[in-house]
Design a protein around this motif. Structure first.
Motif, PDB file in Angstrom:
ATOM      1  N   THR A   1       0.835  -1.208   0.000  1.00 26.23           N
ATOM      2  CA  THR A   1       0.000   0.000   0.000  1.00 26.23           C
ATOM      3  C   THR A   1       0.868   1.256   0.000  1.00 26.23           C
ATOM      4  OG1 THR A   1      -0.099   0.212   2.392  1.00 26.23           O
ATOM      5  CG2 THR A   1      -1.729  -1.228   1.357  1.00 26.23           C
ATOM      6  N   THR A   2       0.276   2.319  -0.477  1.00 29.60           N
ATOM      7  CA  THR A   2       0.958   3.617  -0.532  1.00 29.60           C
ATOM      8  C   THR A   2       1.429   4.057   0.851  1.00 29.60           C
ATOM      9  OG1 THR A   2      -0.474   4.212  -2.371  1.00 29.60           O
ATOM     10  CG2 THR A   2       0.650   5.999  -1.262  1.00 29.60           C
ATOM     11  N   ASN A   3       0.556   3.932   1.817  1.00 24.22           N
ATOM     12  CA  ASN A   3       0.902   4.362   3.170  1.00 24.22           C
ATOM     13  C   ASN A   3       2.052   3.559   3.765  1.00 24.22           C
ATOM     14  OD1 ASN A   3      -0.746   6.500   3.497  1.00 24.22           O
ATOM     15  ND2 ASN A   3      -2.063   5.578   5.042  1.00 24.22           N
ATOM     16  N   ALA A   4       1.986   2.238   3.597  1.00 27.01           N
ATOM     17  CA  ALA A   4       3.031   1.386   4.156  1.00 27.01           C
ATOM     18  C   ALA A   4       4.383   1.756   3.560  1.00 27.01           C
ATOM     19  CB  ALA A   4       2.710  -0.077   3.877  1.00 27.01           C
ATOM     20  N   LEU A   5       4.391   2.001   2.262  1.00 33.25           N
ATOM     21  CA  LEU A   5       5.635   2.325   1.581  1.00 33.25           C
ATOM     22  C   LEU A   5       6.152   3.688   2.044  1.00 33.25           C
ATOM     23  CD1 LEU A   5       7.686   1.376  -0.409  1.00 33.25           C
ATOM     24  CD2 LEU A   5       6.203   2.117  -2.280  1.00 33.25           C
ATOM     25  N   ALA A   6       5.238   4.638   2.210  1.00 32.68           N
ATOM     26  CA  ALA A   6       5.644   5.957   2.693  1.00 32.68           C
ATOM     27  C   ALA A   6       6.258   5.839   4.080  1.00 32.68           C
ATOM     28  CB  ALA A   6       4.438   6.892   2.726  1.00 32.68           C
ATOM     29  N   TYR A   7       5.650   5.034   4.921  1.00 33.92           N
ATOM     30  CA  TYR A   7       6.170   4.860   6.276  1.00 33.92           C
ATOM     31  C   TYR A   7       7.554   4.222   6.235  1.00 33.92           C
ATOM     32  CZ  TYR A   7       6.494   3.497  11.161  1.00 33.92           C
ATOM     33  OH  TYR A   7       6.926   3.346  12.460  1.00 33.92           O
TER      34      TYR A   7
ATOM     35  N   LYS B   1      -4.236   3.036  -9.806  1.00 26.95           N
ATOM     36  CA  LYS B   1      -4.504   3.885  -8.647  1.00 26.95           C
ATOM     37  C   LYS B   1      -5.567   3.302  -7.716  1.00 26.95           C
ATOM     38  CE  LYS B   1      -6.379   7.731 -11.279  1.00 26.95           C
ATOM     39  NZ  LYS B   1      -7.178   8.966 -11.192  1.00 26.95           N
ATOM     40  N   TYR B   2      -5.272   3.463  -6.452  1.00 29.03           N
ATOM     41  CA  TYR B   2      -6.068   2.924  -5.334  1.00 29.03           C
ATOM     42  C   TYR B   2      -5.935   1.421  -5.194  1.00 29.03           C
ATOM     43  CZ  TYR B   2      -8.196   7.557  -5.344  1.00 29.03           C
ATOM     44  OH  TYR B   2      -8.407   8.900  -5.298  1.00 29.03           O
ATOM     45  N   LYS B   3      -5.132   0.777  -6.047  1.00 29.66           N
ATOM     46  CA  LYS B   3      -5.050  -0.689  -5.996  1.00 29.66           C
ATOM     47  C   LYS B   3      -3.725  -1.195  -5.440  1.00 29.66           C
ATOM     48  CE  LYS B   3      -9.067  -1.518  -8.011  1.00 29.66           C
ATOM     49  NZ  LYS B   3      -9.162  -1.615  -9.475  1.00 29.66           N
ATOM     50  N   GLY B   4      -2.824  -0.306  -5.079  1.00 28.41           N
ATOM     51  CA  GLY B   4      -1.565  -0.764  -4.503  1.00 28.41           C
ATOM     52  C   GLY B   4      -0.523  -1.133  -5.544  1.00 28.41           C
ATOM     53  N   ILE B   5       0.645  -1.553  -5.055  1.00 31.10           N
ATOM     54  CA  ILE B   5       1.823  -1.742  -5.896  1.00 31.10           C
ATOM     55  C   ILE B   5       2.380  -3.149  -5.750  1.00 31.10           C
ATOM     56  CG2 ILE B   5       4.226  -0.973  -6.210  1.00 31.10           C
ATOM     57  CD1 ILE B   5       3.352   1.728  -4.965  1.00 31.10           C
ATOM     58  N   THR B   6       2.790  -3.737  -6.864  1.00 29.78           N
ATOM     59  CA  THR B   6       3.625  -4.953  -6.812  1.00 29.78           C
ATOM     60  C   THR B   6       4.747  -4.799  -7.829  1.00 29.78           C
ATOM     61  OG1 THR B   6       2.240  -6.058  -8.449  1.00 29.78           O
ATOM     62  CG2 THR B   6       1.755  -6.538  -6.144  1.00 29.78           C
ATOM     63  N   LEU B   7       5.831  -5.510  -7.600  1.00 29.36           N
ATOM     64  CA  LEU B   7       6.951  -5.455  -8.533  1.00 29.36           C
ATOM     65  C   LEU B   7       6.632  -6.232  -9.803  1.00 29.36           C
ATOM     66  CD1 LEU B   7      10.026  -6.061  -6.202  1.00 29.36           C
ATOM     67  CD2 LEU B   7       9.362  -3.914  -7.285  1.00 29.36           C
TER      68      LEU B   7
ATOM     69  N   PRO C   1       2.835   9.890   1.719  1.00 25.87           N
ATOM     70  CA  PRO C   1       2.062   9.127   0.732  1.00 25.87           C
ATOM     71  C   PRO C   1       2.002   9.803  -0.635  1.00 25.87           C
ATOM     72  CG  PRO C   1       0.917   9.125   2.833  1.00 25.87           C
ATOM     73  CD  PRO C   1       2.111  10.022   2.995  1.00 25.87           C
ATOM     74  N   ALA C   2       1.867  11.120  -0.648  1.00 24.55           N
ATOM     75  CA  ALA C   2       1.783  11.814  -1.943  1.00 24.55           C
ATOM     76  C   ALA C   2       3.056  11.600  -2.760  1.00 24.55           C
ATOM     77  CB  ALA C   2       1.544  13.298  -1.706  1.00 24.55           C
ATOM     78  N   SER C   3       4.197  11.569  -2.068  1.00 26.13           N
ATOM     79  CA  SER C   3       5.461  11.353  -2.776  1.00 26.13           C
ATOM     80  C   SER C   3       5.517   9.951  -3.360  1.00 26.13           C
ATOM     81  CB  SER C   3       6.641  11.568  -1.825  1.00 26.13           C
ATOM     82  OG  SER C   3       6.502  12.782  -1.144  1.00 26.13           O
ATOM     83  N   VAL C   4       4.975   9.015  -2.606  1.00 24.69           N
ATOM     84  CA  VAL C   4       4.970   7.629  -3.091  1.00 24.69           C
ATOM     85  C   VAL C   4       4.109   7.517  -4.348  1.00 24.69           C
ATOM     86  CG1 VAL C   4       4.161   5.294  -2.568  1.00 24.69           C
ATOM     87  CG2 VAL C   4       5.463   6.577  -0.868  1.00 24.69           C
ATOM     88  N   THR C   5       2.971   8.178  -4.337  1.00 22.99           N
ATOM     89  CA  THR C   5       2.116   8.156  -5.524  1.00 22.99           C
ATOM     90  C   THR C   5       2.871   8.693  -6.742  1.00 22.99           C
ATOM     91  OG1 THR C   5       0.139   8.471  -4.184  1.00 22.99           O
ATOM     92  CG2 THR C   5      -0.043   8.981  -6.521  1.00 22.99           C
TER      93      THR C   5
END
Lengths: 219, 219
Positions: free
Chosen positions: B25-31, B57-63, B37-41
Motif C-alpha cells: 500500500t501507498t501508506n506502508a511504503l511511505a512509512y 490507482k487505489y489498488k496498490g503496488i507490486t513489482l 504518501p503523496a510522494s509515493v504516488t
DNA sequence: TTTATTATTTAGATTTGTCTAAATAATATT
DNA sequence: AATATTATTTAGACAAATCTAAATAATAAA
C-alpha cells in the motif's frame, strides 16, 4: 558541514585545479566538471555562502581553509578506494578511477579510517598520488616533473596526472605503468613528439600531450 | 535501465514489504521510506512508466519481473557490502546497515561480482539474510518464524528483520546475536511480553514488539 | 584608446524529488 | 444504506542542480 555530491565534486575539482594556490577560473572549472560556466557561478555562490571558497565575481575561486580540509577528506577517500579496488579486488590501474569517483562520496570517517587500516595505511595510491592521512596531512611527493620537461635521460614513472580511461589504457598498451623505467632518446620540437625507450622494449614515439601527463623522477 | 538512488530505494522497499507477492500500500511504503504518501504516488507513476512495477490507482503496488530483478541486484549489493564491513573492516553487526545503504547504490556489476569473490561468495549476510547470486537467484532460507510465534521451546536466532540501529544495539546489549541459543520460559498475553533465557545468562523479559523482529528456528 | 573578443554573470526555464492542503475513493461503523 | 473514517490521489509549490540566451565585465587587438 554536510556537503551534497555536487558540492563535493566542485570542491574536489577546485582543489585539483588550484595546484598550490592559483586562482581557478569559472571556465576552467566548468570544463573540468563537464558542466557549463553559468552552473559554476551558481555553485560558487553557494560554496561562498558556506565559507568553503573565496570568491568575488569576475575574480575567480580559491579554497578557504575549511574548503581545503574538505577537499583533502574527499581525496583521501578517493585514493583509498582506488587502493582497495586494485590491491584487494584486483582491478587494473585504469579501471578504478570512475568507481572511486562514486565510492568517495560515502562520507563516514569511521569507514574511511577502517578502510585505511585494512589496506595497511597506504601513503600512495595506484596512480602514484599521495594519500592524505586522517588529519588531512599530505606527505610531500618526491621531486618529479612531467616527462615532456624532464632533463635527465634515465627516468622512472612516478604518477599519471590525467586519469581518463583512454589515457590509462593507452599507457597500459605501451607497457608504461608506475615504476616503469624509460630513457628519452629524442625530443622533436617540430612535431611536438618525444621518442622514448621503455626498458625491455623497442623505442616508441609519443606526443608531448601524452608526455605532459606522465610524471617521472630521475633514476 | 538506469535508476536514480530515489528509484532504487523505492524498488528495494517495495521488495521488502512485498514478502512473496502481497500488494504494497501507498501508506506502508511511505512509512517504510520515511516519506509522505503523496510522494509515493508520484514515484509509483514514474516506476510504472518504466515498467518496474504493476500499479493502478487505489489498488496498490507490486513489482514486475523487471522490478524484482532490479530489487535483487540492489539487495545483493547491500548484503555483500554488509559482509565486507563486518568480515573485513571489523564493524559490528548493528553498525553496518546505514553504511551499506549508501554503498549499495554504486551500480557496477563488475565491482559487485569482484567483491563477492573477494569475500568468498558468501550466501548469507551478517544479519542472517540470504544473498542473491549474480543472476538474482536467492537460496531458500531455512524454515524460521519470528520469536513471538515460535512454538518450540529451544531456539536459535537466525535473522533480525528490523535493522534499525536502535534495535540491533538493544539486542547486542542483551547478548542476542545470530546463532544465539535461547529458550522461551513464558509468554505473557496480558502485557505482550515474553520471558526468555539466553544461553549462559539469567532470564530476561522482552516485548512482543521486539520479538517480532527476531527470527528463530528450532534447535 | 576605441573596438573586438572572450569570460563571466544574470535572468528565467527545466528536471527530479519532495512537500502541504484539498479533493476524492475505499473501507468501516452505526 | 447512510455516514464517518481512513487511504490515496491531485493540484500546486518548493529546493537543488542544472541549462540556454542575453547582458555585462575584463581582456586583447587594432
Amino acid at each position: 558541514m554536510n556537503l551534497s555530491i555536487a558540492e563535493e565534486n566542485h570542491i574536489k575539482s577546485i582543489y585539483k585545479l588550484q595546484e598550490g594556490d592559483a586562482v581557478v577560473t569559472t571556465n576552467a572549472l566548468a570544463y573540468e566538471l563537464d558542466t557549463k560556466p553559468a552552473s559554476v557561478t551558481d555553485m560558487a555562490k553557494k560554496l561562498k555562502e558556506k565559507k568553503l571558497i573565496e570568491y568575488e565575481k569576475y575574480k575567480g575561486i580559491t579554497l578557504s581553509a575549511d574548503g581545503r580540509k574538505a577537499a583533502l577528506q574527499i581525496v583521501r577517500r578517493h585514493r583509498l578506494w582506488e587502493c582497495f579496488l586494485v590491491d584487494k579486488l584486483l582491478f587494473s590501474w585504469e579501471e578504478v578511477h570512475e568507481l572511486a569517483e562514486e565510492l568517495e562520496h560515502v562520507r563516514s570517517e569511521k569507514l574511511t579510517n577502517r578502510l585505511s587500516e585494512f589496506l595497511g595505511n597506504p601513503v600512495i595510491d595506484p596512480h602514484g598520488d599521495p594519500i592524505p592521512d586522517a588529519n588531512g596531512k599530505l606527505v610531500k611527493p618526491r621531486p618529479q616533473t612531467s616527462l615532456d620537461q624532464a632533463n635527465a635521460k634515465r627516468l622512472v614513472v612516478t604518477a599519471v596526472t590525467d586519469q581518463s580511461t583512454a589515457l590509462l589504457a593507452f599507457l597500459n598498451a605501451k607497457g608504461i605503468k608506475l615504476g616503469t623505467q624509460l630513457e628519452i632518446i629524442a625530443h622533436y620540437e617540430y612535431d611536438n613528439s618525444i621518442e622514448i625507450k621503455v626498458k625491455g622494449q623497442s623505442p616508441i614515439t609519443i606526443s608531448e600531450q601524452v608526455a605532459k601527463n606522465i610524471m617521472v623522477r630521475p633514476l
